[in-house]
Enzyme design. Structure first.
Site, PDB file in Angstrom:
ATOM      1  N   ARG A  60       0.811  -1.220   0.000  1.00 43.54           N
ATOM      2  CA  ARG A  60       0.000   0.000   0.000  1.00 43.54           C
ATOM      3  C   ARG A  60       0.844   1.270   0.000  1.00 43.54           C
ATOM      4  O   ARG A  60       0.440   2.291  -0.558  1.00 43.54           O
ATOM      5  CB  ARG A  60      -0.961  -0.019   1.191  1.00 43.54           C
ATOM      6  CG  ARG A  60      -2.141  -0.967   1.002  1.00 43.54           C
ATOM      7  CD  ARG A  60      -2.882  -1.246   2.306  1.00 43.54           C
ATOM      8  NE  ARG A  60      -3.138  -0.080   3.103  1.00 43.54           N
ATOM      9  CZ  ARG A  60      -4.344   0.518   3.231  1.00 43.54           C
ATOM     10  NH1 ARG A  60      -5.392   0.021   2.581  1.00 43.54           N
ATOM     11  NH2 ARG A  60      -4.497   1.550   4.015  1.00 43.54           N
ATOM     12  N   SER A  61       2.030   1.224   0.599  1.00 49.54           N
ATOM     13  CA  SER A  61       2.921   2.391   0.542  1.00 49.54           C
ATOM     14  C   SER A  61       3.310   2.682  -0.901  1.00 49.54           C
ATOM     15  O   SER A  61       3.374   3.837  -1.325  1.00 49.54           O
ATOM     16  CB  SER A  61       4.185   2.141   1.375  1.00 49.54           C
ATOM     17  OG  SER A  61       3.861   1.942   2.728  1.00 49.54           O
ATOM     18  N   ARG A  71       0.877  12.951  -9.753  1.00 53.55           N
ATOM     19  CA  ARG A  71       0.788  14.402  -9.548  1.00 53.55           C
ATOM     20  C   ARG A  71       2.079  15.113  -9.974  1.00 53.55           C
ATOM     21  O   ARG A  71       2.030  16.212 -10.538  1.00 53.55           O
ATOM     22  CB  ARG A  71       0.464  14.713  -8.095  1.00 53.55           C
ATOM     23  CG  ARG A  71      -0.975  14.433  -7.726  1.00 53.55           C
ATOM     24  CD  ARG A  71      -1.914  15.431  -8.397  1.00 53.55           C
ATOM     25  NE  ARG A  71      -3.296  15.183  -8.035  1.00 53.55           N
ATOM     26  CZ  ARG A  71      -4.198  14.622  -8.828  1.00 53.55           C
ATOM     27  NH1 ARG A  71      -3.863  14.223 -10.067  1.00 53.55           N
ATOM     28  NH2 ARG A  71      -5.434  14.436  -8.423  1.00 53.55           N
ATOM     29  N   HIS A  74       1.872  15.548 -13.584  1.00 57.86           N
ATOM     30  CA  HIS A  74       0.976  16.653 -13.926  1.00 57.86           C
ATOM     31  C   HIS A  74       1.685  17.994 -13.794  1.00 57.86           C
ATOM     32  O   HIS A  74       1.385  18.946 -14.513  1.00 57.86           O
ATOM     33  CB  HIS A  74      -0.257  16.639 -13.016  1.00 57.86           C
ATOM     34  CG  HIS A  74      -1.206  15.527 -13.322  1.00 57.86           C
ATOM     35  ND1 HIS A  74      -2.031  14.971 -12.375  1.00 57.86           N
ATOM     36  CD2 HIS A  74      -1.457  14.844 -14.475  1.00 57.86           C
ATOM     37  CE1 HIS A  74      -2.753  14.009 -12.932  1.00 57.86           C
ATOM     38  NE2 HIS A  74      -2.414  13.908 -14.199  1.00 57.86           N
ATOM     39  N   SER A 100       8.736   3.322   3.523  1.00 56.45           N
ATOM     40  CA  SER A 100       8.654   2.093   4.303  1.00 56.45           C
ATOM     41  C   SER A 100       8.409   2.505   5.746  1.00 56.45           C
ATOM     42  O   SER A 100       9.224   3.239   6.324  1.00 56.45           O
ATOM     43  CB  SER A 100       9.939   1.273   4.207  1.00 56.45           C
ATOM     44  OG  SER A 100       9.965   0.243   5.185  1.00 56.45           O
ATOM     45  N   GLY A 101       7.295   2.057   6.320  1.00 58.15           N
ATOM     46  CA  GLY A 101       7.003   2.428   7.698  1.00 58.15           C
ATOM     47  C   GLY A 101       8.124   2.047   8.639  1.00 58.15           C
ATOM     48  O   GLY A 101       8.614   2.866   9.415  1.00 58.15           O
ATOM     49  N   SER A 102       8.567   0.824   8.559  1.00 52.62           N
ATOM     50  CA  SER A 102       9.640   0.344   9.431  1.00 52.62           C
ATOM     51  C   SER A 102      11.003   0.839   8.996  1.00 52.62           C
ATOM     52  O   SER A 102      11.934   0.920   9.801  1.00 52.62           O
ATOM     53  CB  SER A 102       9.652  -1.185   9.455  1.00 52.62           C
ATOM     54  OG  SER A 102      10.012  -1.692   8.170  1.00 52.62           O
ATOM     55  N   GLY A 103      11.125   1.130   7.718  1.00 51.81           N
ATOM     56  CA  GLY A 103      12.434   1.490   7.173  1.00 51.81           C
ATOM     57  C   GLY A 103      13.333   0.293   6.981  1.00 51.81           C
ATOM     58  O   GLY A 103      14.526   0.443   6.711  1.00 51.81           O
ATOM     59  N   THR A 104      12.758  -0.904   7.092  1.00 52.07           N
ATOM     60  CA  THR A 104      13.558  -2.128   6.955  1.00 52.07           C
ATOM     61  C   THR A 104      13.051  -3.038   5.840  1.00 52.07           C
ATOM     62  O   THR A 104      13.612  -4.128   5.646  1.00 52.07           O
ATOM     63  CB  THR A 104      13.547  -2.936   8.265  1.00 52.07           C
ATOM     64  OG1 THR A 104      12.203  -3.332   8.567  1.00 52.07           O
ATOM     65  CG2 THR A 104      14.112  -2.117   9.427  1.00 52.07           C
ATOM     66  N   THR A 105      12.017  -2.647   5.119  1.00 51.19           N
ATOM     67  CA  THR A 105      11.467  -3.482   4.058  1.00 51.19           C
ATOM     68  C   THR A 105      12.563  -3.815   3.053  1.00 51.19           C
ATOM     69  O   THR A 105      13.160  -2.912   2.450  1.00 51.19           O
ATOM     70  CB  THR A 105      10.298  -2.772   3.358  1.00 51.19           C
ATOM     71  OG1 THR A 105       9.353  -2.359   4.343  1.00 51.19           O
ATOM     72  CG2 THR A 105       9.629  -3.686   2.348  1.00 51.19           C
ATOM     73  N   SER A 162      -1.895   1.130   8.119  1.00 50.15           N
ATOM     74  CA  SER A 162      -2.854   1.976   7.407  1.00 50.15           C
ATOM     75  C   SER A 162      -2.591   3.459   7.598  1.00 50.15           C
ATOM     76  O   SER A 162      -2.597   4.234   6.633  1.00 50.15           O
ATOM     77  CB  SER A 162      -4.283   1.650   7.847  1.00 50.15           C
ATOM     78  OG  SER A 162      -4.653   0.356   7.454  1.00 50.15           O
ATOM     79  N   GLU A 165       0.444   4.595   5.636  1.00 50.75           N
ATOM     80  CA  GLU A 165       0.186   4.604   4.191  1.00 50.75           C
ATOM     81  C   GLU A 165      -0.687   5.790   3.785  1.00 50.75           C
ATOM     82  O   GLU A 165      -0.431   6.443   2.767  1.00 50.75           O
ATOM     83  CB  GLU A 165      -0.462   3.275   3.803  1.00 50.75           C
ATOM     84  CG  GLU A 165       0.465   2.087   4.020  1.00 50.75           C
ATOM     85  CD  GLU A 165      -0.237   0.833   4.511  1.00 50.75           C
ATOM     86  OE1 GLU A 165       0.475  -0.137   4.846  1.00 50.75           O
ATOM     87  OE2 GLU A 165      -1.474   0.810   4.579  1.00 50.75           O
ATOM     88  N   ASP A 173       0.984  14.657  -1.436  1.00 49.76           N
ATOM     89  CA  ASP A 173       0.116  15.691  -1.999  1.00 49.76           C
ATOM     90  C   ASP A 173       0.507  17.070  -1.493  1.00 49.76           C
ATOM     91  O   ASP A 173       0.399  18.064  -2.221  1.00 49.76           O
ATOM     92  CB  ASP A 173      -1.347  15.392  -1.667  1.00 49.76           C
ATOM     93  CG  ASP A 173      -2.003  14.432  -2.657  1.00 49.76           C
ATOM     94  OD1 ASP A 173      -1.382  14.132  -3.705  1.00 49.76           O
ATOM     95  OD2 ASP A 173      -3.128  13.987  -2.398  1.00 49.76           O
TER      96      ASP A 173
END
Length: 198
Positions: A60-61, A71, A74, A100-105, A162, A165, A173
């Site tokens: 989802r990220s 954008r 655009h 990456s939320g964890s920064g470890t993905t 969630s 993300e 944005d």
């Protein structure tokens, strides 16, 4: 010390759940505004100064960053999604926006490493400024949301990552809006770049 574990949003209806989620996003945005102003300014400068912008995130990220890339396109910037068949080779002067939320993905860290090896810069969006992804970044924006693996968070009642993300899209944005304002372009100029093969 006991930790409160929330298993589901506490709201009792769909409408109140929408409000609860919006309030969580608003809380993250307020903390970013307070703590990450300099990082956001640096991020906008990096994007504007890049030869080309690439985006990458897992799950989802990654979907949120695809919206950000759209954008930027655009706006007239050359933006690419890592892994797409039309994405060119990354090189010097290019910027990778990685989330990456964890920064470890693993896949995200590997792409960031490849970016640095190729002479590019990395803009990281993560909850952890001490993570491997942040260590590879030229600029890091810390998003104070729960990471996917944080099962005992008091930050959010939502499932997994969630809130992170959602916040990635909001930050993206916001950066777009700042760059749009700086560019002096009107809505019609952006609209002319919108896809017409739909």
């Amino acid at each position: 010390m006991s930790t409160t574990v929330q298993t589901a949003p506490s709201a009792s209806s769909s409408t109140s759940t929408v409000v609860q989620i919006a309030e969580e996003i608003s809380g993250v945005a307020a903390r970013i505004q307070h703590d990450e102003t300099a990082a956001l300014e640096a991020a906008a400068d990096r994007i504007r100064g890049a030869r080309r912008v690439f985006v990458h995130g897992a799950g989802r990220s990654g979907i949120a960053l695809r919206m950000v890339a759209m954008r930027l396109m655009h706006l007239g910037l050359e933006a690419h999604v890592v892994g797409e068949a039309t994405a060119p080779a990354l090189g010097e002067g290019d910027l990778l926006i990685a989330a990456s939320g964890s920064g470890t993905t693993g896949s995200v860290v590997r792409v960031a490493e490849a970016t640095r090896s190729a002479g590019g810069e990395v803009l990281a969006l993560t909850t952890d400024d001490a993570s491997p992804l942040a260590a590879l970044a030229t600029t890091t924006v810390v998003v104070p949301a729960a990471a996917k693996s944080d099962r005992s968070s008091r930050v959010t009642a939502q499932y997994a990552g969630s809130l992170f993300e959602q916040s990635v899209l909001v930050v993206g944005d916001a950066l777009f809006a700042v760059l749009w304002h700086r560019s002096g372009q009107d809505r019609d100029q952006l609209k002319a770049r919108h896809a017409n093969l739909e």
